[in-house]
Design a protein around this motif. Structure first.
Motif, PDB file in Angstrom:
ATOM      1  N   THR A 340     -20.065  -8.528  74.009  1.00 29.51           N
ATOM      2  CA  THR A 340     -20.427  -8.078  72.533  1.00 29.51           C
ATOM      3  C   THR A 340     -19.858  -9.411  71.774  1.00 29.51           C
ATOM      4  O   THR A 340     -18.686  -9.841  71.818  1.00 29.51           O
ATOM      5  N   ASP A 341     -20.818  -9.822  70.870  1.00 32.92           N
ATOM      6  CA  ASP A 341     -20.547 -10.781  69.736  1.00 32.92           C
ATOM      7  C   ASP A 341     -19.733 -10.099  68.496  1.00 32.92           C
ATOM      8  O   ASP A 341     -20.390  -9.101  67.643  1.00 32.92           O
ATOM      9  N   LEU A 342     -18.497 -10.140  68.383  1.00 35.38           N
ATOM     10  CA  LEU A 342     -17.710  -9.462  67.288  1.00 35.38           C
ATOM     11  C   LEU A 342     -18.195 -10.096  65.928  1.00 35.38           C
ATOM     12  O   LEU A 342     -18.360  -9.208  65.120  1.00 35.38           O
ATOM     13  N   ASN A 343     -18.410 -11.407  66.045  1.00 36.73           N
ATOM     14  CA  ASN A 343     -19.139 -12.095  64.560  1.00 36.73           C
ATOM     15  C   ASN A 343     -20.207 -11.353  64.187  1.00 36.73           C
ATOM     16  O   ASN A 343     -20.433 -10.987  63.075  1.00 36.73           O
ATOM     17  N   ALA A 344     -21.193 -11.236  65.300  1.00 35.26           N
ATOM     18  CA  ALA A 344     -22.393 -10.577  64.879  1.00 35.26           C
ATOM     19  C   ALA A 344     -22.293  -9.063  64.440  1.00 35.26           C
ATOM     20  O   ALA A 344     -22.756  -8.685  63.560  1.00 35.26           O
ATOM     21  N   LEU A 345     -21.232  -8.368  64.996  1.00 37.14           N
ATOM     22  CA  LEU A 345     -21.311  -6.935  64.404  1.00 37.14           C
ATOM     23  C   LEU A 345     -20.620  -6.931  63.072  1.00 37.14           C
ATOM     24  O   LEU A 345     -21.091  -6.160  62.306  1.00 37.14           O
ATOM     25  N   ILE A 346     -19.743  -7.812  62.903  1.00 34.08           N
ATOM     26  CA  ILE A 346     -19.116  -7.862  61.507  1.00 34.08           C
ATOM     27  C   ILE A 346     -20.288  -8.183  60.413  1.00 34.08           C
ATOM     28  O   ILE A 346     -20.569  -7.704  59.461  1.00 34.08           O
ATOM     29  N   ASP A 347     -21.309  -9.207  60.767  1.00 31.15           N
ATOM     30  CA  ASP A 347     -22.398  -9.705  59.936  1.00 31.15           C
ATOM     31  C   ASP A 347     -23.359  -8.558  59.763  1.00 31.15           C
ATOM     32  O   ASP A 347     -23.833  -8.110  58.599  1.00 31.15           O
ATOM     33  N   GLU A 348     -23.521  -7.724  61.097  1.00 28.40           N
ATOM     34  CA  GLU A 348     -24.381  -6.262  60.895  1.00 28.40           C
ATOM     35  C   GLU A 348     -23.995  -5.355  59.752  1.00 28.40           C
ATOM     36  O   GLU A 348     -24.527  -4.758  59.023  1.00 28.40           O
ATOM     37  N   ALA A 349     -22.714  -4.997  60.022  1.00 29.17           N
ATOM     38  CA  ALA A 349     -21.840  -4.236  59.191  1.00 29.17           C
ATOM     39  C   ALA A 349     -22.032  -4.436  57.829  1.00 29.17           C
ATOM     40  O   ALA A 349     -22.140  -3.569  57.054  1.00 29.17           O
ATOM     41  N   GLU A 350     -21.630  -5.846  57.518  1.00 38.05           N
ATOM     42  CA  GLU A 350     -21.531  -6.104  56.217  1.00 38.05           C
ATOM     43  C   GLU A 350     -23.023  -5.837  55.567  1.00 38.05           C
ATOM     44  O   GLU A 350     -22.950  -5.437  54.286  1.00 38.05           O
ATOM     45  N   SER A 351     -24.097  -6.170  56.190  1.00 38.29           N
ATOM     46  CA  SER A 351     -25.317  -6.150  55.624  1.00 38.29           C
ATOM     47  C   SER A 351     -25.787  -4.690  55.390  1.00 38.29           C
ATOM     48  O   SER A 351     -26.432  -4.249  54.402  1.00 38.29           O
ATOM     49  N   LEU A 352     -25.133  -3.629  56.123  1.00 37.13           N
ATOM     50  CA  LEU A 352     -25.190  -2.234  56.089  1.00 37.13           C
ATOM     51  C   LEU A 352     -24.659  -1.875  54.680  1.00 37.13           C
ATOM     52  O   LEU A 352     -25.098  -0.737  54.131  1.00 37.13           O
ATOM     53  N   VAL A 353     -23.496  -2.464  54.405  1.00 36.58           N
ATOM     54  CA  VAL A 353     -22.967  -1.561  53.413  1.00 36.58           C
ATOM     55  C   VAL A 353     -22.869  -2.737  52.032  1.00 36.58           C
ATOM     56  O   VAL A 353     -22.313  -2.517  51.171  1.00 36.58           O
ATOM     57  N   ILE A 386     -15.509  -1.164  62.504  1.00 41.11           N
ATOM     58  CA  ILE A 386     -15.559  -2.066  61.257  1.00 41.11           C
ATOM     59  C   ILE A 386     -15.783  -1.519  60.018  1.00 41.11           C
ATOM     60  O   ILE A 386     -15.667  -1.930  58.977  1.00 41.11           O
ATOM     61  N   LEU A 387     -16.956  -0.650  60.377  1.00 38.25           N
ATOM     62  CA  LEU A 387     -17.476  -0.075  59.023  1.00 38.25           C
ATOM     63  C   LEU A 387     -16.547   0.586  58.547  1.00 38.25           C
ATOM     64  O   LEU A 387     -16.204   0.821  57.063  1.00 38.25           O
ATOM     65  N   ASN A 388     -15.628   1.504  59.070  1.00 38.10           N
ATOM     66  CA  ASN A 388     -14.328   2.425  58.730  1.00 38.10           C
ATOM     67  C   ASN A 388     -13.380   1.545  57.928  1.00 38.10           C
ATOM     68  O   ASN A 388     -13.222   1.732  56.910  1.00 38.10           O
ATOM     69  N   LEU A 389     -13.060   0.394  58.244  1.00 35.04           N
ATOM     70  CA  LEU A 389     -12.138  -0.293  57.864  1.00 35.04           C
ATOM     71  C   LEU A 389     -12.634  -0.917  56.520  1.00 35.04           C
ATOM     72  O   LEU A 389     -11.781  -1.121  55.497  1.00 35.04           O
ATOM     73  N   VAL A 390     -13.930  -1.660  56.709  1.00 34.88           N
ATOM     74  CA  VAL A 390     -14.410  -2.197  55.435  1.00 34.88           C
ATOM     75  C   VAL A 390     -14.699  -1.121  54.176  1.00 34.88           C
ATOM     76  O   VAL A 390     -14.406  -1.327  52.841  1.00 34.88           O
TER      77      VAL A 390
END
Length: 499
Positions: A340-353, A386-390
């Motif tokens: 799993t690419d953690l950086n990619a998950l952060i980008d996806e989570a940011e786009s969602l919120v 990530i979503l929960n923390l952001v």
């Protein structure tokens, strides 16, 4: 003299009898002794038709000087169409009266006219079909909910559907036109600049993301634009058709779905942990009861009347023990682990919120290590953390602020990892921080600093996810204000004995 005319010239007497004809007319009206029967019949028919025509025309001479007459070619047998101009004439030397007629062969002209008329009718029919098809296409385009825009080679808008008009065409009402006209003008400028940038790409089908503004509400709209070139038969570009899709709304729907999934998982986790906790607490005294019953069974003979009651008690306590073991095994967070690419998950989570953060005037700054190693993890579960923390960080800053998300490779000898190679993600905010008396309880179930707004399960579940991956989740207050959550995860996933 009449033989000098190429057109047939005929002079007839008062009884419409043939008096004189030039060579061209003789070919139509005068037969020879060597003519075959077919030619003779054609000439006879021509004479009869011409005589009948003259008789009729003499009655209409004043109103119609030019008439049309259909004859037969005596040699070819084809139909010939003539325009006949007849004029009354008098031979003053002998006092005879008659008619001079000039026949103009318009057969080809009439055929061309008829063909032209048929072509015009066909063109009108095709034009009608094109108009109907265009109306149908226009009806379809106007009912498509996504904005569709057609621009020329200068990127000037030449056509758009109703959905696009709401973005680029202000209303005509002068009372509200000023503000909305400014928004529409800005949208037009952004779109033109966007197309100019896309035109640098040689591909015929191009796409990109563009942020526009809703003319009515002033809301930001994140649009995915797909531009396709329209070329003529020789390959020259004549127009560009752009279709826009509001990906902001799609992301909002995805965010809500993930939030609901997170909430459901929190409830399920709470139920499972509560059941496991209760089962664990009951299991200890139950084992003591089973041991006591076992000792009693050993001391009481089988013939004793109370032995059967002890057997029933032993059987039922064993059944209770099996039920409790099932409850203890009920809460076992199991997930499929994959690189799993953690950086990619952060980008996806940011786009969602992103939309929600903009509404709260919260900005996100990412400091991501470019060559961050992939980790063995459940992408969905880590994205939930990530979503929960952001979102928690955003809610801690009701007046807006800055969230900094960073990643780095990490080696921590005190971590207790079998594999010491790990990655660390930190989510820092510029809010007021967490009261020191709350920090020790922040990961406890049902503990919340949001009072009635929070369930108190989000951070507890996030901690459980981190621990199930062999990692840990920690929190600290920043000296200058704000909170930092740190999640450390081993690259190779949880140890084998923790899986």
């Amino acid at each position: 003299m009449v033989n000098a005319f190429a057109d047939p010239v005929v002079v007839t007497g008062e009884q419409n009898e043939l008096v004189l004809a030039n060579h061209s007319a003789e070919r139509l009206f005068k037969s020879g002794k060597d003519d075959g029967p077919g030619k003779a019949r054609a000439i006879s028919m021509n004479s009869a038709l011409f005589t009948a025509g003259l008789s009729t025309w003499n009655l209409q001479r004043a109103s119609e000087p030019t008439r049309e007459l259909t004859l037969v070619d005596p040699i070819e047998g084809d139909e010939l169409i003539f325009e006949v101009i007849s004029t009354a004439a008098t031979n003053y030397r002998v006092g005879a009266k008659g008619t001079v007629s000039v026949l103009k062969n318009v057969t080809e002209l009439r055929h061309v006219t008829q063909e032209l008329s048929a072509n015009i009718q066909r063109l009108e029919s095709v034009d009608q079909e094109i108009r109907l098809e265009r109306d149908r296409l226009d009806l379809v385009l106007r009912n498509v909910p996504d904005p569709i825009i057609v621009v020329d080679n200068m990127n000037e808008i030449v056509s758009m559907n109703a959905a696009a008009e709401r973005l680029f065409k202000p209303p005509r009402d002068p009372l509200i036109q000023s503000r909305q006209a400014q928004v529409a003008t800005r949208n037009d400028a952004k779109f033109t600049t966007f197309l100019a940038r896309l035109s640098l790409d040689p591909a015929p089908h191009r796409s990109g993301e563009l942020r526009l503004t809703d003319v009515d509400t002033g809301e930001d709209l994140d649009m995915q634009v797909t531009a396709n070139e329209v070329r003529d038969p020789v390959g020259a570009r004549v127009a560009t058709v752009s279709v826009m899709q509001d990906v902001g709304r799609l992301r909002e729907l995805e965010r809500r779905r993930l939030e609901q999934a997170l909430f459901d998982s929190e409830k399920l986790a709470a139920t499972g942990r509560l059941a496991a906790s209760i089962a664990h607490e009951i299991n200890n005294p139950l084992e003591a009861i089973q041991n006591a019953l076992y000792l009693l069974v050993k001391r009481i003979p089988e013939a004793d009347p109370n032995a059967k009651f002890l057997a029933i008690a032993m059987k039922e306590t064993e059944r209770m023990s099996r039920i409790l073991r099932q409850m203890l095994g009920f809460y076992r967070p199991v997930a499929d682990l994959a690189p799993t690419d953690l950086n990619a998950l952060i980008d996806e989570a940011e786009s969602l919120v992103a939309k929600r953060l903009r509404e709260r005037n919260v900005k996100v700054e990412k400091q991501l290590q470019p060559d961050l190693p992939k980790i063995m993890a459940s992408a969905d579960q880590i994205k939930q953390v990530i979503l929960n923390l952001v979102l928690n960080a955003a809610e801690a800053m009701p007046k807006g602020g800055l969230i900094t998300v960073s990643t780095e490779s990490h080696r921590d000898a005190a971590s207790g990892f079998i594999r010491t190679e790990a990655v660390r993600m930190q989510v820092a905010d510029t809010g007021p921080g967490i009261a020191e008396e709350y920090v020790p309880h922040i990961f406890e179930p049902f503990f919340s600093t949001k009072r009635e707004k929070g369930t108190g399960l989000g951070l507890w579940v996030s901690l459980g996810i981190a621990q199930s991956h062999g990692g840990r989740l920690q929190v600290r207050n920043r000296p200058g204000g704000g909170t930092v959550f740190s999640m450390t995860l081993p690259i190779g996933g949880p140890p084998a004995d923790a899986a």
